[in-house]
Design a protein around this motif. Structure first.
Motif, PDB file in Angstrom:
ATOM      1  N   ALA A 180       0.766  -1.093   0.181  1.00  0.00           N
ATOM      2  CA  ALA A 180       0.092   0.124   0.145  1.00  0.00           C
ATOM      3  C   ALA A 180       0.880   1.378  -0.156  1.00  0.00           C
ATOM      4  O   ALA A 180       0.403   1.981  -0.725  1.00  0.00           O
ATOM      5  CB  ALA A 180      -1.321  -0.674   1.153  1.00  0.00           C
ATOM      6  N   ALA A 181       2.272   1.655   0.890  1.00  0.00           N
ATOM      7  CA  ALA A 181       2.903   2.589   0.655  1.00  0.00           C
ATOM      8  C   ALA A 181       3.684   2.503  -0.574  1.00  0.00           C
ATOM      9  O   ALA A 181       3.704   3.699  -1.162  1.00  0.00           O
ATOM     10  CB  ALA A 181       4.422   2.259   2.332  1.00  0.00           C
ATOM     11  N   ARG A 182       3.784   1.896  -1.050  1.00  0.00           N
ATOM     12  CA  ARG A 182       4.368   1.361  -2.614  1.00  0.00           C
ATOM     13  C   ARG A 182       3.695   2.386  -3.357  1.00  0.00           C
ATOM     14  O   ARG A 182       3.914   3.110  -4.704  1.00  0.00           O
ATOM     15  CB  ARG A 182       4.892  -0.162  -2.914  1.00  0.00           C
ATOM     16  CG  ARG A 182       5.523   0.746  -4.025  1.00  0.00           C
ATOM     17  CD  ARG A 182       6.419  -1.406  -4.590  1.00  0.00           C
ATOM     18  NE  ARG A 182       7.542  -1.066  -3.554  1.00  0.00           N
ATOM     19  CZ  ARG A 182       7.205  -2.748  -2.775  1.00  0.00           C
ATOM     20  NH1 ARG A 182       5.574  -3.318  -2.721  1.00  0.00           N
ATOM     21  NH2 ARG A 182       8.051  -3.035  -2.304  1.00  0.00           N
ATOM     22  N   ARG A 206      -7.633   5.494  -0.520  1.00  0.00           N
ATOM     23  CA  ARG A 206      -6.779   5.129  -1.967  1.00  0.00           C
ATOM     24  C   ARG A 206      -4.965   3.740  -1.169  1.00  0.00           C
ATOM     25  O   ARG A 206      -5.202   3.032  -1.786  1.00  0.00           O
ATOM     26  CB  ARG A 206      -5.317   6.018  -2.727  1.00  0.00           C
ATOM     27  CG  ARG A 206      -5.089   5.257  -3.914  1.00  0.00           C
ATOM     28  CD  ARG A 206      -3.737   6.464  -4.970  1.00  0.00           C
ATOM     29  NE  ARG A 206      -2.787   6.031  -5.733  1.00  0.00           N
ATOM     30  CZ  ARG A 206      -1.555   6.857  -5.742  1.00  0.00           C
ATOM     31  NH1 ARG A 206      -1.823   8.522  -5.550  1.00  0.00           N
ATOM     32  NH2 ARG A 206      -0.763   6.171  -6.462  1.00  0.00           N
ATOM     33  N   ALA A 207      -4.329   4.031  -0.417  1.00  0.00           N
ATOM     34  CA  ALA A 207      -3.594   3.054   0.477  1.00  0.00           C
ATOM     35  C   ALA A 207      -4.264   2.012   0.451  1.00  0.00           C
ATOM     36  O   ALA A 207      -4.173   1.186   1.075  1.00  0.00           O
ATOM     37  CB  ALA A 207      -3.137   4.480   1.443  1.00  0.00           C
ATOM     38  N   ASN A 208      -5.844   2.619   2.029  1.00  0.00           N
ATOM     39  CA  ASN A 208      -6.268   1.397   2.281  1.00  0.00           C
ATOM     40  C   ASN A 208      -6.932   0.553   1.378  1.00  0.00           C
ATOM     41  O   ASN A 208      -6.958  -0.353   1.751  1.00  0.00           O
ATOM     42  CB  ASN A 208      -7.618   1.897   3.442  1.00  0.00           C
ATOM     43  CG  ASN A 208      -8.156   0.735   3.848  1.00  0.00           C
ATOM     44  OD1 ASN A 208      -7.824   0.932   4.974  1.00  0.00           O
ATOM     45  ND2 ASN A 208     -10.055   0.687   3.633  1.00  0.00           N
ATOM     46  N   THR A 209      -7.784   0.703   0.730  1.00  0.00           N
ATOM     47  CA  THR A 209      -7.807  -0.224  -1.160  1.00  0.00           C
ATOM     48  C   THR A 209      -6.876  -0.742  -0.926  1.00  0.00           C
ATOM     49  O   THR A 209      -7.208  -2.287  -1.374  1.00  0.00           O
ATOM     50  CB  THR A 209      -8.508   0.754  -2.177  1.00  0.00           C
ATOM     51  OG1 THR A 209      -9.724   2.130  -1.920  1.00  0.00           O
ATOM     52  CG2 THR A 209      -8.585  -0.259  -3.326  1.00  0.00           C
ATOM     53  N   ALA A 210      -5.464  -0.527  -1.451  1.00  0.00           N
ATOM     54  CA  ALA A 210      -4.100  -1.174  -2.625  1.00  0.00           C
ATOM     55  C   ALA A 210      -3.979  -2.066  -1.485  1.00  0.00           C
ATOM     56  O   ALA A 210      -3.796  -3.411  -0.863  1.00  0.00           O
ATOM     57  CB  ALA A 210      -2.776  -0.664  -2.525  1.00  0.00           C
TER      58      ALA A 210
END
Length: 219
Positions: free
Chosen positions: A19-21, A63-67
């Motif tokens: 997610a961070a990437r 966006r991060a949570n979805t990833a």
């Protein structure tokens, strides 16, 4: 679930790195290390809340949570999780004794369902809850515990509730809900000192010891 009844072998950290990437935070950088340390410290909290803290605005957080959820789901589907030894047996023992068991998580519903399916745990317990099922606030708020209390009607008062978990946030949630037993387990994120500091009334080697504990305390 993860760390208490489910062994995931550090998948949260792997999914976080994915997610961070997605948001341009690369492993090996100081920014990644600082964010990963926060993730470790807040194990048990609603993941969207963690990402709101880490990435600021709502669009980036979602966006991060979805990833994260996609990455974790892929790992689950890849067979990377298993029950904590004795967890299913403990749940079945509690149920046979007339205890209502509810499984809660800081993950989104889609991830919780993926875990339940991967383990063959659909229908194992009366109720499963994620933060969205309790108004959106996850741990350390008491909302999921109190939602379980209200939705099951299993006991007359909150003091008859037992909360068990592997994180400081689990302990704080149980204390805030007024649970009579707030039991930490040593199979997940935090150790005995951290669990006790945040309100654990008991610390167990694993959830397998919960039926015996409840027999002793009469809950």
């Amino acid at each position: 679930m993860a760390g208490t009844t489910v062994a995931d072998g550090g998948l949260v950290e792997q999914a976080f790195s994915a997610a961070a990437r997605e948001l341009g935070v690369e492993p090996g950088t100081p920014d990644h290390a600082a964010k990963l340390e926060y993730v470790r410290a807040t194990m048990g909290e609603s993941k969207i809340s963690v990402f709101r803290h880490l990435f600021g605005d709502e669009t980036r957080a979602r966006r991060a949570n979805t990833a994260f959820e996609e990455a974790y789901g892929d790992l689950v589907h890849g067979g990377r999780i298993a029950p904590i030894p004795g967890a299913r047996e403990a749940i079945e023992q509690l149920k046979s004794a007339g205890t209502t068991v509810v499984l809660t998580t800081g993950f989104a519903r889609v991830t919780q369902d993926a875990i339940l399916d991967a383990l063959g745990w659909r229908g194992l317990v009366e109720l499963t809850l994620c933060p969205a099922d309790a108004g959106g606030r996850g741990r350390p708020y008491p909302d999921m515990v109190l939602s379980a209390f209200l939705r099951t009607g299993a006991v007359a008062g909150v003091q008859e509730i037992a909360v068990v978990g592997d994180t400081a946030y689990d302990m704080r949630s149980g204390v805030r809900a007024g649970a009579g037993v707030v039991a930490g387990v040593l199979t997940g994120a935090h150790g005995e000192a951290e669990l006790t500091r945040h309100g654990a009334t008991h610390v167990l080697a694993s959830v397998a010891g919960l039926p015996a504990l409840l027999d002793r305390v009469g809950t």
